[in-house]
Design a protein around this motif. Structure first.
Motif, PDB file in Angstrom:
ATOM      1  N   GLN A   1       0.845  -1.182   0.000  1.00 57.44           N
ATOM      2  CA  GLN A   1       0.000   0.000   0.000  1.00 57.44           C
ATOM      3  C   GLN A   1       0.887   1.241   0.000  1.00 57.44           C
ATOM      4  OE1 GLN A   1      -2.652   0.165   3.291  1.00 57.44           O
ATOM      5  NE2 GLN A   1      -4.125   1.412   2.189  1.00 57.44           N
ATOM      6  N   TYR A   2       0.625   2.138  -0.942  1.00 57.98           N
ATOM      7  CA  TYR A   2       1.441   3.341  -1.071  1.00 57.98           C
ATOM      8  C   TYR A   2       0.814   4.498  -0.305  1.00 57.98           C
ATOM      9  CZ  TYR A   2       4.058   0.851  -4.598  1.00 57.98           C
ATOM     10  OH  TYR A   2       4.853  -0.059  -5.236  1.00 57.98           O
ATOM     11  N   SER A   3       1.615   5.486  -0.005  1.00 52.95           N
ATOM     12  CA  SER A   3       1.172   6.654   0.753  1.00 52.95           C
ATOM     13  C   SER A   3       0.210   7.491  -0.089  1.00 52.95           C
ATOM     14  CB  SER A   3       2.366   7.517   1.146  1.00 52.95           C
ATOM     15  OG  SER A   3       3.253   6.777   1.937  1.00 52.95           O
ATOM     16  N   PRO A   4      -0.686   8.238   0.580  1.00 52.90           N
ATOM     17  CA  PRO A   4      -1.622   9.093  -0.162  1.00 52.90           C
ATOM     18  C   PRO A   4      -0.872  10.152  -0.980  1.00 52.90           C
ATOM     19  CG  PRO A   4      -2.273   8.904   2.136  1.00 52.90           C
ATOM     20  CD  PRO A   4      -0.955   8.240   2.005  1.00 52.90           C
ATOM     21  N   THR A   5      -1.389  10.420  -2.163  1.00 54.80           N
ATOM     22  CA  THR A   5      -0.729  11.341  -3.077  1.00 54.80           C
ATOM     23  C   THR A   5      -0.649  12.748  -2.509  1.00 54.80           C
ATOM     24  OG1 THR A   5      -1.635  10.022  -4.880  1.00 54.80           O
ATOM     25  CG2 THR A   5      -0.703  12.145  -5.466  1.00 54.80           C
ATOM     26  N   GLN A   6      -1.676  13.177  -1.810  1.00 52.69           N
ATOM     27  CA  GLN A   6      -1.668  14.539  -1.267  1.00 52.69           C
ATOM     28  C   GLN A   6      -0.556  14.725  -0.233  1.00 52.69           C
ATOM     29  OE1 GLN A   6      -3.494  16.939  -2.578  1.00 52.69           O
ATOM     30  NE2 GLN A   6      -2.378  18.354  -1.283  1.00 52.69           N
ATOM     31  N   ASP A   7      -0.306  13.700   0.582  1.00 50.97           N
ATOM     32  CA  ASP A   7       0.802  13.771   1.543  1.00 50.97           C
ATOM     33  C   ASP A   7       2.140  13.895   0.817  1.00 50.97           C
ATOM     34  OD1 ASP A   7      -1.085  13.495   3.488  1.00 50.97           O
ATOM     35  OD2 ASP A   7      -0.647  11.380   3.916  1.00 50.97           O
ATOM     36  N   VAL A   8       2.292  13.119  -0.248  1.00 51.22           N
ATOM     37  CA  VAL A   8       3.537  13.152  -1.014  1.00 51.22           C
ATOM     38  C   VAL A   8       3.733  14.529  -1.633  1.00 51.22           C
ATOM     39  CG1 VAL A   8       4.759  12.149  -2.983  1.00 51.22           C
ATOM     40  CG2 VAL A   8       3.435  10.676  -1.473  1.00 51.22           C
ATOM     41  N   VAL A   9       2.673  15.098  -2.201  1.00 53.73           N
ATOM     42  CA  VAL A   9       2.765  16.423  -2.823  1.00 53.73           C
ATOM     43  C   VAL A   9       3.156  17.469  -1.787  1.00 53.73           C
ATOM     44  CG1 VAL A   9       1.429  18.247  -3.951  1.00 53.73           C
ATOM     45  CG2 VAL A   9       1.174  15.885  -4.689  1.00 53.73           C
ATOM     46  N   ASN A  10       2.530  17.427  -0.620  1.00 54.90           N
ATOM     47  CA  ASN A  10       2.839  18.413   0.427  1.00 54.90           C
ATOM     48  C   ASN A  10       4.291  18.318   0.890  1.00 54.90           C
ATOM     49  OD1 ASN A  10       0.229  19.384   0.357  1.00 54.90           O
ATOM     50  ND2 ASN A  10      -0.468  18.067   2.016  1.00 54.90           N
ATOM     51  N   ILE A  11       4.786  17.109   1.078  1.00 50.01           N
ATOM     52  CA  ILE A  11       6.164  16.947   1.549  1.00 50.01           C
ATOM     53  C   ILE A  11       7.160  17.344   0.461  1.00 50.01           C
ATOM     54  CG2 ILE A  11       7.854  15.249   2.317  1.00 50.01           C
ATOM     55  CD1 ILE A  11       5.625  13.934   3.901  1.00 50.01           C
ATOM     56  N   ILE A  12       6.845  17.052  -0.816  1.00 49.24           N
ATOM     57  CA  ILE A  12       7.732  17.482  -1.896  1.00 49.24           C
ATOM     58  C   ILE A  12       7.794  19.003  -1.955  1.00 49.24           C
ATOM     59  CG2 ILE A  12       7.979  17.576  -4.407  1.00 49.24           C
ATOM     60  CD1 ILE A  12       7.154  14.665  -4.503  1.00 49.24           C
ATOM     61  N   ARG A  13       6.653  19.669  -1.756  1.00 45.69           N
ATOM     62  CA  ARG A  13       6.650  21.142  -1.730  1.00 45.69           C
ATOM     63  C   ARG A  13       7.512  21.666  -0.580  1.00 45.69           C
ATOM     64  NH1 ARG A  13       0.511  21.840  -3.267  1.00 45.69           N
ATOM     65  NH2 ARG A  13       0.772  22.091  -5.507  1.00 45.69           N
ATOM     66  N   GLU A  14       7.395  21.042   0.599  1.00 43.35           N
ATOM     67  CA  GLU A  14       8.228  21.462   1.730  1.00 43.35           C
ATOM     68  C   GLU A  14       9.711  21.262   1.428  1.00 43.35           C
ATOM     69  OE1 GLU A  14       6.997  19.323   5.186  1.00 43.35           O
ATOM     70  OE2 GLU A  14       4.953  20.082   5.106  1.00 43.35           O
ATOM     71  N   GLU A  15      10.049  20.111   0.852  1.00 41.75           N
ATOM     72  CA  GLU A  15      11.450  19.831   0.518  1.00 41.75           C
ATOM     73  C   GLU A  15      11.972  20.820  -0.530  1.00 41.75           C
ATOM     74  OE1 GLU A  15      13.915  17.615   1.364  1.00 41.75           O
ATOM     75  OE2 GLU A  15      12.749  16.936   3.056  1.00 41.75           O
ATOM     76  N   CYS A  16      11.135  21.194  -1.479  1.00 47.59           N
ATOM     77  CA  CYS A  16      11.567  22.130  -2.519  1.00 47.59           C
ATOM     78  C   CYS A  16      11.801  23.520  -1.954  1.00 47.59           C
ATOM     79  CB  CYS A  16      10.539  22.190  -3.643  1.00 47.59           C
ATOM     80  SG  CYS A  16      10.535  20.696  -4.635  1.00 47.59           S
ATOM     81  N   ASN A  17      11.106  23.871  -0.897  1.00 51.28           N
ATOM     82  CA  ASN A  17      11.346  25.171  -0.273  1.00 51.28           C
ATOM     83  C   ASN A  17      12.670  25.194   0.472  1.00 51.28           C
ATOM     84  OD1 ASN A  17       8.962  26.238  -1.205  1.00 51.28           O
ATOM     85  ND2 ASN A  17       7.812  25.686   0.637  1.00 51.28           N
ATOM     86  N   VAL A  18      13.101  24.042   0.973  1.00 47.83           N
ATOM     87  CA  VAL A  18      14.339  23.993   1.749  1.00 47.83           C
ATOM     88  C   VAL A  18      15.543  23.812   0.827  1.00 47.83           C
ATOM     89  CG1 VAL A  18      15.545  22.796   3.606  1.00 47.83           C
ATOM     90  CG2 VAL A  18      13.077  23.039   3.697  1.00 47.83           C
ATOM     91  N   SER A  19      15.745  22.600   0.333  1.00 53.09           N
ATOM     92  CA  SER A  19      16.917  22.361  -0.510  1.00 53.09           C
ATOM     93  C   SER A  19      16.615  21.412  -1.659  1.00 53.09           C
ATOM     94  CB  SER A  19      18.043  21.762   0.328  1.00 53.09           C
ATOM     95  OG  SER A  19      17.650  20.483   0.770  1.00 53.09           O
ATOM     96  N   GLY A  20      15.393  20.975  -1.792  1.00 56.00           N
ATOM     97  CA  GLY A  20      15.064  19.962  -2.782  1.00 56.00           C
ATOM     98  C   GLY A  20      14.834  20.476  -4.179  1.00 56.00           C
TER      99      GLY A  20
END
Length: 176
Positions: A83-102
């Motif tokens: 079972q994979y993680s919900p897409t909305q959680d993944v999108v939110n964390i990717i946005r957070e990572e992109c604000n920092v150093s991602g």
């Protein structure tokens, strides 16, 4: 395969093994139980043979890879999640990572960060598609090999030399 593990285990008993170990991995003096240690090492992304060696060298817990796989199955831990993680959680964390150093990393590095740092189960293709939608320009620049240059700030041209001079001064003028 098993012969090399037996050889490595026998070397572990006679040779003191040292190396750089991440700070969140508990070494000797374990207060964690065997299953908790196995889960911790598994979530760090170590291979089966590495987990067995860590358990033996650092915690004096002897087991085979087959027994380790049985324990992982009992703990419901798999390399490929059902079972994979919900897409909305993944999108939110990717946005957070992109604000920092991602913003400057590719989808593979981002995928590893999501698994290792955030404990999410996600496919590489999904990460690639989400990053293409979130970072339109960055994806195109990476494909064209036009990366953004990083901005470095220094305190001054002589800052490093001055710091080294101050640190070395007691040793240079010691009267022994």
């Amino acid at each position: 395969m098993s012969r090399s593990i037996i050889l490595l285990l026998s070397l572990c008993t006679f040779v003191h093994v040292e190396g750089v170990v991440p700070s969140n991995i508990p070494l000797s003096g374990n207060v964690l139980k065997r299953d908790e240690l196995i889960k911790l090492y598994f979530m760090e992304g170590l291979k089966y043979a590495e987990i067995v060696l860590f358990l033996f060298c650092n915690h004096n817990i002897k087991m085979t890879i087959r027994h380790l796989k049985r324990i992982l199955r009992k703990l419901n831990l798999r390399r490929r999640p059902i079972q994979y993680s919900p897409t909305q959680d993944v999108v939110n964390i990717i946005r957070e990572e992109c604000n920092v150093s991602g913003q400057r990393v590719g989808y593979r590095t981002m995928w590893k960060r999501l698994i290792r740092d955030h404990g999410l189960a996600v496919k590489k293709n999904d990460v690639m598609e989400i990053m293409q939608q979130i970072l339109l320009n960055a994806t195109e620049e990476r494909k064209a090999h036009r990366l953004k240059r990083r901005m470095y700030t220094l305190k001054g041209p002589n800052y490093i030399f001055k710091s080294l001079f101050i640190l070395m001064k007691p040793y240079a003028y010691s009267s022994s």
